[in-house]
Structure formats: C-alpha cells, structure tokens
Scaffold this active site. Structure first.
Site, PDB file in Angstrom:
ATOM      1  N   ARG A 210      37.273  -1.215  11.237  1.00  0.00           N
ATOM      2  CA  ARG A 210      35.991  -0.507  11.144  1.00  0.00           C
ATOM      3  C   ARG A 210      35.531  -0.134  12.547  1.00  0.00           C
ATOM      4  O   ARG A 210      35.295  -1.011  13.370  1.00  0.00           O
ATOM      5  CB  ARG A 210      34.926  -1.402  10.502  1.00  0.00           C
ATOM      6  N   GLU A 212      32.838   0.515  13.729  1.00  0.00           N
ATOM      7  CA  GLU A 212      31.387   0.375  13.855  1.00  0.00           C
ATOM      8  C   GLU A 212      31.049   0.104  15.306  1.00  0.00           C
ATOM      9  O   GLU A 212      31.650  -0.746  15.937  1.00  0.00           O
ATOM     10  CB  GLU A 212      30.900  -0.799  12.994  1.00  0.00           C
ATOM     11  N   ARG A 218      28.109 -10.782  13.032  1.00  0.00           N
ATOM     12  CA  ARG A 218      28.854 -10.837  11.777  1.00  0.00           C
ATOM     13  C   ARG A 218      29.731  -9.619  11.504  1.00  0.00           C
ATOM     14  O   ARG A 218      30.163  -9.388  10.382  1.00  0.00           O
ATOM     15  CB  ARG A 218      27.894 -11.046  10.619  1.00  0.00           C
ATOM     16  N   HIS A 219      29.925  -8.812  12.532  1.00  0.00           N
ATOM     17  CA  HIS A 219      30.848  -7.672  12.406  1.00  0.00           C
ATOM     18  C   HIS A 219      31.962  -7.766  13.430  1.00  0.00           C
ATOM     19  O   HIS A 219      31.716  -8.104  14.592  1.00  0.00           O
ATOM     20  CB  HIS A 219      30.112  -6.344  12.605  1.00  0.00           C
ATOM     21  N   GLU A 352      26.104 -11.061   3.369  1.00  0.00           N
ATOM     22  CA  GLU A 352      27.042 -10.540   2.376  1.00  0.00           C
ATOM     23  C   GLU A 352      28.452 -11.066   2.643  1.00  0.00           C
ATOM     24  O   GLU A 352      28.913 -11.070   3.778  1.00  0.00           O
ATOM     25  CB  GLU A 352      27.047  -9.002   2.459  1.00  0.00           C
ATOM     26  N   SER A 355      32.002  -7.201  -1.610  1.00  0.00           N
ATOM     27  CA  SER A 355      31.476  -6.089  -2.402  1.00  0.00           C
ATOM     28  C   SER A 355      32.501  -5.741  -3.459  1.00  0.00           C
ATOM     29  O   SER A 355      33.705  -5.783  -3.196  1.00  0.00           O
ATOM     30  CB  SER A 355      31.260  -4.854  -1.529  1.00  0.00           C
ATOM     31  N   ARG A 403      33.896 -14.000   7.260  1.00  0.00           N
ATOM     32  CA  ARG A 403      32.540 -14.359   6.829  1.00  0.00           C
ATOM     33  C   ARG A 403      32.560 -15.563   5.892  1.00  0.00           C
ATOM     34  O   ARG A 403      31.641 -16.380   5.904  1.00  0.00           O
ATOM     35  CB  ARG A 403      31.872 -13.175   6.142  1.00  0.00           C
TER      36      ARG A 403
END
Ligand code: ATP
Ligand code: MG
Length: 429
Positions: A210, A212, A218-219, A352, A355, A403
C-alpha cells in the site's frame, strides 16, 4: 554434544552449551558471564586460579554477543538464573563480536525503535523481541492448520500485477520490461478467480503493498494479509469462520506460548463467541456520542471513532451493513435496500483487523458497480471473464497479520510485529 540451555538443570552434572555472550562481569579473581541461546540463559563462572591458561586467555578476549562454546561441570547455585551455573573446562570463541555493539541486547541501555530497527538482527536476539516473533509464527501456523481443517486450499497469487484491485491510488508502480506494472495491494481479484475455478475455498498468507503516504503506528507500506474466499457462502458464514479462526489462534497461543507470553507480561484472554454484530449506523451513533469530529453518514470511521466504539463494546466485534458507497465495487448490496451492502469489518477494541463481504457474483451487476465507481470494466476484463463462465455465490475477507499480533500482544506500534518494516522512511535493512 550441545544442549539447549533450557535443558541444563541444577541436577545436570556436565554440559556443553553454545550461545551468545549476553553479559560479562570481571570481579578480579572471579569472572562471570551469561550465555544465551534461544531457549534461555545460563551463568558461566570462572574462578581464575582454578582454570587452564587457555580458558583464561579466552576470557580476556571475550566480547558481548560473541558466539562461544562452553563445556564443563554444572553446579547447583541458588542465586544464578535457573539455579545453576557452568564452571568451564573448555571455552572456545566460535565467532568474535566487534565492540562496541550498535545495540545493547541485554537492554541495560534502552534504545529508540528506529535504532533498534537499524540493527534488527541484534534487536531480535532480545528475549522479548524473540517472544513476539515466536508468537507471530504460532499465529500463522495455527491459522494455516485451522483453515486447512476447514477444507480451504492454500494458494499463492501474483504480487506483480497489471491493474489495481480497487482502482485506488495507493499503488506502487514498477517497471516491468516495456510495461508499467504494480505491486499488488490485495489478492482480492485473484482469490475470487481461483475460488471460481472450482477450488471452492481458498486462502493465502502473503504480502500486500500500500503506497499510503501517512505514517501511523498501525500502517505499513508492506503488510501481511491472511485472505480467505469461500464459495456458496454469504457474509454471515464467513464472519463465523473468521470468529472461529480468531478464537482458535488465541487458544493455540495461550496453550503453546506460555513462556513467551510470560516474557511479554501478557495474560492472554481468549475472546468469546459470538462477537457482537453492530450495524454501521449504530456504530457511528455510538462514536458520535463521545468524539469531537462527528462522523457523517457514509463516512469511514476515524481512528477516534474506532476507539470510541471499541471502548463502548470492550471485546472483538463486527461492524456490519455498511453503506454500499463506502465499500469496493465487488461488495454485494442487499437486494431490498441496495444502499447498504453485505460488508463487514472485524474490529479489535483498538482498531480494524479485517474487512470482508459477500461478493457480487452476477456479471452485469458487477460491471454496473465498476462503472458506478468511475472505473473502466475494460481494465478488469481478465477478472470479469471469470463471471461469465459459472460463478458461484461467494464471500471472503482479508485479515492483517501484523494488526492481529499487535493487538493480541498489546504492542504500541505495528512495526514491533514485523521483522523488517517498510514505511515512508524505511527501506533498509
Ligand atoms: P485502514 O482503514 O485501517 O487503513 P483498510 O480498510 O484500508 O485499513 P483493507 O483494505 O480493508 O484495509 O485491508 C484488510 C486488512 O488488512 C485491514 O483490516 C488491516 O488489518 C490490513 N491492512 C490493510 N492495510 C494495511 C496497512 N497499510 N498496514 C497494515 N495492515 C494493513
Ligand atoms: Mg478495511
């Protein structure tokens, strides 16, 4: 013959151990050091007047974190760790460590996370850090065994891909000969295709990438996802599978990692079934009671909102019935109220974890949803083709391994749960 250090007890008469020099203390007539292997530590005591000249010479040259072999009599001694020590007849340096060390493995001097990660090979020698990765290994092994026992086939899908899974911008482009390619952000499309190939239930534990830009605790830019896809199942079926998996993994860790949990000071509480199912609308209501920046309908839950709901619920829970517009194009809308879809998130009170959703298996509806997201069906032809040749109804989820470990062990930063984290600022080691 070498013995694991843990196997040497006060009743052992004679032992040979190989390990790293954890601590060195020289008190003049007596020298002590502590040897460590992955099973534990043992004290080595050298009465200088009573040992051979060779042993004395070695003691003089020894440095912390060198790899040494020690052979000698074991003596029961109350004050030493594990109630025993070795008095060496033979002492050999197998690999001498340079001094000073870039990082103190004995943790007498605390280090910042960045310094620790720069010398991760040394950091991972710390019993506390080793315990985290021992538990992470138990987690992935337990998950694999559990899913295999539920009839899921373990697959591997490509990480170099031509198209984005969700058409997002969070992709790392790479040069692939004459073409542009990307590092895959999720195995979503490929696991659906394999499930449609007649495998019925599939799973994969693999990297997701990712791009991001944000830097959070948490990423990661490279994370590990446990992905599952099941035919002839709906969202409720796969939520139950996920719930059972979480409980099985917690139970296995509680049973098989008691030393590591003790090392980390964790008393592991196994979550109980069923995890509450909270509709999205209720979740934002709960959050909006306490948070400052209110969540409007259709918005994603902010970290503050996730924490507010987590505090209110206090256990693992699911957020269900998401607005269709908040989820990817492949999430199945409810036929009687298509503005909501059969999607869910598995939540730990802190954040989270996963998903998932029942997926659309109808070709025309899927094309319509792709268009509605402003994407072009042509770039998904390799995927869409699957839906024209017998696609079963199906559902699945993706669960972040880091996580899961982070929340299980109450780690403050996701980087603690991955050996070599990749983030905005870290590309080596
Ligand atoms: P978030 O909203 O928390 O950023 P997400 O909804 O974008 O996560 P999904 O695409 O739903 O993430 O991915 C499924 C799971 O994979 C997440 O619930 C999470 O556990 C894990 N995951 C996703 N992205 C990351 C990341 N950048 N770093 C670590 N884990 C991740
Ligand atoms: Mg998500």
């Amino acid at each position: 013959m070498r013995q694991p250090i843990q196997a040497v007890t006060p009743k052992t008469e004679y032992a040979e151990v190989i390990g790293w020099v954890h601590e060195v203390r020289d008190l003049g007539g007596l020298a002590f050091f502590v040897i460590r292997d992955r099973s534990g530590i043992i004290q080595v005591t050298i009465p200088k007047k009573k040992v051979t000249a060779e042993v004395l010479e070695t003691v003089r040259n020894i440095s912390r974190e060198s790899v040494v072999r020690v052979r000698g009599q074991v003596k029961a001694i109350e004050k030493a760790p594990g109630g025993r020590e070795i008095v060496p007849e033979e002492l050999e340096i197998i690999s001498l460590a340079e001094s000073p060390l870039p990082l103190d493995v004995a943790e007498k001097v605390p280090a910042e996370l960045d310094t620790r990660l720069d010398s991760r090979f040394l950091d991972a020698r710390k019993p506390r850090v080793r315990a985290i990765f021992f538990i992470r290994s138990a987690v992935t092994c337990a998950a694999t065994a559990f899913l295999a026992s539920r009839g899921c086939i373990n697959i591997t899908t490509p990480k170099i891909v031509a198209a984005a899974t969700e058409g997002g911008t969070e992709l790392f482009p790479i040069a692939y000969f004459e073409k542009e390619a990307f590092m895959n952000q999720s195995p979503q499309l490929y696991k659906q295709m394999m499930m449609a190939a007649g495998f019925e239930s599939v799973f994969e534990i693999g990297p997701i990438f990712r791009a991001e830009e944000h830097n959070t605790v948490r990423h990661l830019n490279e994370a590990t996802s446990l992905d599952v896809e099941v035919s002839f199942a709906d969202h409720n079926d796969v939520m139950e599978l996920l719930e059972d998996l979480i409980i099985h993994v917690y139970e296995t860790v509680a049973k098989t990692c008691s030393n590591e949990l003790a090392e980390l000071g964790i008393e592991l509480a196994v979550p109980k079934k069923p995890f509450p199912r909270i509709p999205y609308i209720e979740a934002i209501e709960i959050a909006n009671r306490t948070i400052e920046e209110k969540i409007a309908f259709g918005g994603d839950l902010s970290p503050a909102a996730e924490r507010a709901v987590g505090d209110a619920v206090g256990t693992h829970y699911f957020i269900v019935d998401w607005p269709t517009d908040t989820r990817p194009y492949y999430a199945m809308p409810y036929p009687d109220r298509p503005e909501f879809c059969k999607a869910f998130d598995l939540m730990h009170p802190r954040m989270e974890l996963a998903s998932g959703a029942q997926r659309i298996h109808d070709y025309n509806l899927l094309v319509e949803r792709i268009r509605a997201k402003g994407l072009s069906p042509e770039s998904f032809e390799f995927y869409l083709k699957t839906f024209r040749y017998g696609m079963p109804p199906h559902a699945g989820w993706g669960l972040g391994i880091e996580r899961l470990v982070m929340t299980m062990l109450d780690l403050g930063n996701i980087r603690e749960a991955v050996l070599f984290p990749r983030d905005r600022h870290r590309l080596t080691p």
